[in-house]
Design an enzyme around this catalytic site. Structure first.
Site, PDB file in Angstrom:
ATOM      1  CG  HIS A  90      -1.989  -1.076   1.127  1.00 23.43           C
ATOM      2  ND1 HIS A  90      -3.307  -0.792   0.835  1.00 23.43           N
ATOM      3  CD2 HIS A  90      -1.916  -2.417   1.225  1.00 23.43           C
ATOM      4  CE1 HIS A  90      -3.991  -1.923   0.778  1.00 23.43           C
ATOM      5  NE2 HIS A  90      -3.179  -2.928   1.020  1.00 23.43           N
TER       6      HIS A  90
ATOM      7  CG  ASP B 150       0.192   8.813   0.779  1.00 26.09           C
ATOM      8  OD1 ASP B 150       0.174   7.618   1.144  1.00 26.09           O
ATOM      9  OD2 ASP B 150      -0.470   9.715   1.347  1.00 26.09           O
TER      10      ASP B 150
HETATM   11  C1  G6P Z   1      -0.899   3.110   6.177  1.00 24.51           C
HETATM   12  C2  G6P Z   1      -0.371   1.712   6.013  1.00 24.51           C
HETATM   13  C3  G6P Z   1      -1.332   0.689   6.604  1.00 24.51           C
HETATM   14  C4  G6P Z   1      -1.659   1.056   8.026  1.00 24.51           C
HETATM   15  C5  G6P Z   1      -2.186   2.490   8.101  1.00 24.51           C
HETATM   16  C6  G6P Z   1      -2.474   2.936   9.510  1.00 24.51           C
HETATM   17  O1  G6P Z   1      -2.028   3.306   5.398  1.00 24.51           O
HETATM   18  O2  G6P Z   1      -0.152   1.448   4.639  1.00 24.51           O
HETATM   19  O3  G6P Z   1      -0.751  -0.591   6.584  1.00 24.51           O
HETATM   20  O4  G6P Z   1      -2.606   0.178   8.583  1.00 24.51           O
HETATM   21  O5  G6P Z   1      -1.206   3.338   7.531  1.00 24.51           O
HETATM   22  O6  G6P Z   1      -1.350   2.759  10.322  1.00 24.51           O
HETATM   23  P1  G6P Z   1      -1.417   1.885  11.630  1.00 24.51           P
HETATM   24  O7  G6P Z   1      -0.001   1.745  12.076  1.00 24.51           O
HETATM   25  O8  G6P Z   1      -2.251   2.703  12.582  1.00 24.51           O
HETATM   26  O9  G6P Z   1      -2.071   0.593  11.286  1.00 24.51           O
END
Ligand code: G6P
Length: 606
Positions: free
Chosen positions: A224, A431
């Site tokens: 992602h 991003d």
């Molecule tokens: C980004 C990453 C995700 C992640 C999200 C939130 O979008 O690509 O993998 O889940 O951030 O971050 P966190 O550490 O809170 O899951």
């Protein structure tokens, strides 16, 4: 499921007992199969000989290969969605996958809020929509190393090309590896499902672990985040080992061409591996690389705008919007993360206010994120002091240039705020995609849309060009300032002309298309057995991804057979083509030999 060796034996038996064949070499035994992988068909060894005459690919085979039975999917990621519309989503991954899992009947395995002792237990499956979610209590002893350490203090900044934000520790890396082992062990409970789809940088080595455990159904990975240039990956300890493990996946999905190219550049630089037609061939077999730009569900966004909010949310949204009555405002919605460029955005926002006081306000929503990681604590202070500076310089008793909210909003509440905002400012330093950019566009009034100011380093900028969004360098506040000014004064006609094609793109490739596209690409690595063809072919079995290789080989073979044996030079050239197309075909066949196969019923061999 059966191993290929047993299957070959079974097929050979079926063939000899039903065809009445007496000659041993007419059936394909394992020895012959292995030999065929190593050498060109013996018939071709003597140029000018009759050569094999069997047809390699028929239309019927293509039909068999194209059948798409119902798929039983397993999705694995660190974070799973809350599956509660009143709760906010954290990050694009959870927001993106929730509708996919609910509709597809997938099992989604991820992390719970709790920690465990590392003892494996049965998967705690809970029904959600047509699917299931299993939240694992990840091992407490390794969690800091896995999540706060290696994932978010080492990999995350490296993937976003911000080496100054990185910290590295061997201990963290070990915790990361052990947590991946633990997750693989838990997933083993659902080993009989058809496809395994792993998400994001927390789980780079998971495919290799699943493979080692004997789960040899197709496994794919989708990143992602961005993938950086090779010199950034070199900052990551054990990067070669990590990168090798990614080659155990059948399919690697990226958000943009830039990410895909950067990944291939690493393989070339460090392993001397070339990607041919976005396929990398290693000793394990083939890994395919492909771009899948993630989207949103625009229909769901329209529904959010049409539905009533809960009274509490309505109150929260109305009281915020009151601040902007009769004036223009821009909106920024980001996790409070240093990759999002919020500090530079605030600085940029300061400039139009100097030349045109009170011309526009900013609503910045930035819920805390990874608050136990030191770099995030520091960043929060930086952002908040930048906001305070701008408010002190331009604010009055009755007017604040920047309204800053540190709490989370539901998607439905955000949709209202996006709709009301005249400008959407999405200016991350880097991003993967940035779904806020797409959500802002989807929430606009077609007759009076707002303007998107977009970082040229967000994946979304590969979808939206400079005739649509106002593209800026997020490192330069003056560029952001100029774009905000331009957006504030943009005439209606230009706003509509820019917005329409962005909306068309969002509608033509939704989150559901993205998921379907990925799954059908991954499914091509599933072995489907064209039973009748197996007996003709003598080269092994096929799956859809390999069909073009068979096609090439078949074409070369036909050409070879058609050349007049008297023309030695031409015959030799045609032979060289057959040889090289066979070699391309042999590598994936080697790989599929080791897999478990879903075989047709024995009768179909008759
Ligand atoms: C980004 C990453 C995700 C992640 C999200 C939130 O979008 O690509 O993998 O889940 O951030 O971050 P966190 O550490 O809170 O899951």
């Amino acid at each position: 499921m059966v191993r290929i060796r047993d299957a070959l034996y079974m097929a050979a038996l079926a063939y000899s007992s039903t065809s009445g064949a007496t000659q041993q070499d007419e059936t394909i035994n394992q020895h012959a199969f292995d030999q065929r992988l190593d050498e060109i068909s013996p018939e071709l060894d003597e140029p000018g000989g009759a050569g094999p005459t069997h047809s390699i690919v028929s239309d019927e085979v293509a039909d068999v290969v194209n059948q798409q039975p119902d798929l039983k999917l397993v999705v694995i990621s660190n974070r799973v969605a809350p599956f509660d519309p009143s709760k906010p989503q954290t990050g694009g991954l959870a927001a993106g996958l929730e509708p996919v899992v609910q509709r597809s009947g997938a099992v989604w395995v991820g992390s719970s809020e709790n920690r465990g002792d590392g003892t494996e237990r049965p998967l705690p499956l809970v029904e959600t929509g047509a699917g299931f979610v299993a939240r694992l209590d990840l091992p407490a002893a390794d969690h800091a190393g896995y999540y706060r350490g290696f994932s978010n203090s080492t990999l995350w900044p490296a993937l976003h090309s911000l080496p100054d934000r990185m910290s590295v520790s061997e201990h963290d890396y070990e915790g990361y590896q052990r947590t991946n082992d633990f997750i693989a062990g838990a997933v083993f409970d659902v080993r009989d499902r058809d496809l395994f789809w792993v998400h994001d940088y927390h789980l780079l080595p998971l495919g290799a672990r699943l493979y080692e455990l004997g789960i040899d159904r197709p496994t794919g990975f989708f990143l992602h985040t961005p993938w950086p240039a090779p010199d950034m990956v070199e900052y990551v300890p054990n990067h070669r080992e990590l990168m090798k493990s990614t080659l155990k996946y059948d399919l690697l999905g990226f958000q943009t061409n830039r990410d895909l190219n950067n990944y291939s550049a690493y393989l070339r630089t460090h392993f001397g591996l070339e990607t041919t037609d976005v396929v990398v061939t290693t000793e394990r077999g083939q890994t395919r690389l492909k771009k899948f730009p993630i989207g949103i569900d625009p229909k769901q966004f329209a529904d959010y705008l049409a539905a009533d909010l809960s009274p509490a949310e309505q109150e929260k949204v109305s009281s915020l919007l009151q601040n902007f009555e009769g004036s223009k405002f821009a909106i920024g919605v980001d996790r409070l993360d240093y990759t999002k460029g919020i500090d530079k955005r605030v600085e940029g926002f300061n400039q139009p206010l100097r030349t045109e006081p009170h011309s526009i306000s900013l609503l910045q929503i930035a819920p805390s994120s990874r608050a136990d990681v030191e770099q995030y604590q520091k960043y929060r202070e930086e952002v908040e002091s930048a906001i305070n500076r701008v408010n002190a310089e331009h604010g009055t008793d009755r007017w604040s240039p920047i309204h800053y909210k540190n709490d989370s909003f539901s998607q439905a509440a955000l949709a209202r705020l996006y709709r009301a905002a005249h400008v959407g400012v999405v200016t991350p330093l880097r991003d993967g995609m940035n779904l806020v950019a797409k959500e802002y566009v989807a929430a606009q009034d077609p007759k009076n849309p707002g303007v998107l100011v977009l970082s040229k380093f967000a994946g979304a900028a590969e979808d939206f060009n400079e005739n649509e969004a106002l593209l800026v360098d997020p490192n330069h506040p003056e560029e952001i300032a100029a774009a905000i000014s331009r957006a504030t004064h943009m005439p209606l006609e230009e706003r509509v002309t820019r917005w329409r094609p962005m909306m068309d793109k969002i509608e033509s490739y939704t989150i559901h298309d993205w998921a379907a596209d990925y799954i059908s690409e991954l499914d091509k690595s599933r072995v489907t057995v064209p039973a009748d063809q197996f007996l003709h072919l003598g080269l092994g079995w096929t799956n859809e991804a390999q069909m073009p290789l068979y096609q090439n080989y078949a074409t070369a073979l036909t050409a070879f057979n058609e050349v007049d044996p008297a023309d030695a030079a031409l015959k030799e050239a045609a032979y060289a083509d057959v040889k090289s197309s066979f070699e391309a075909l042999a590598a994936p066949l080697m790989h599929t030999q080791d897999r478990l196969w879903v075989l047709p019923a024995p009768e179909s061999f008759a």
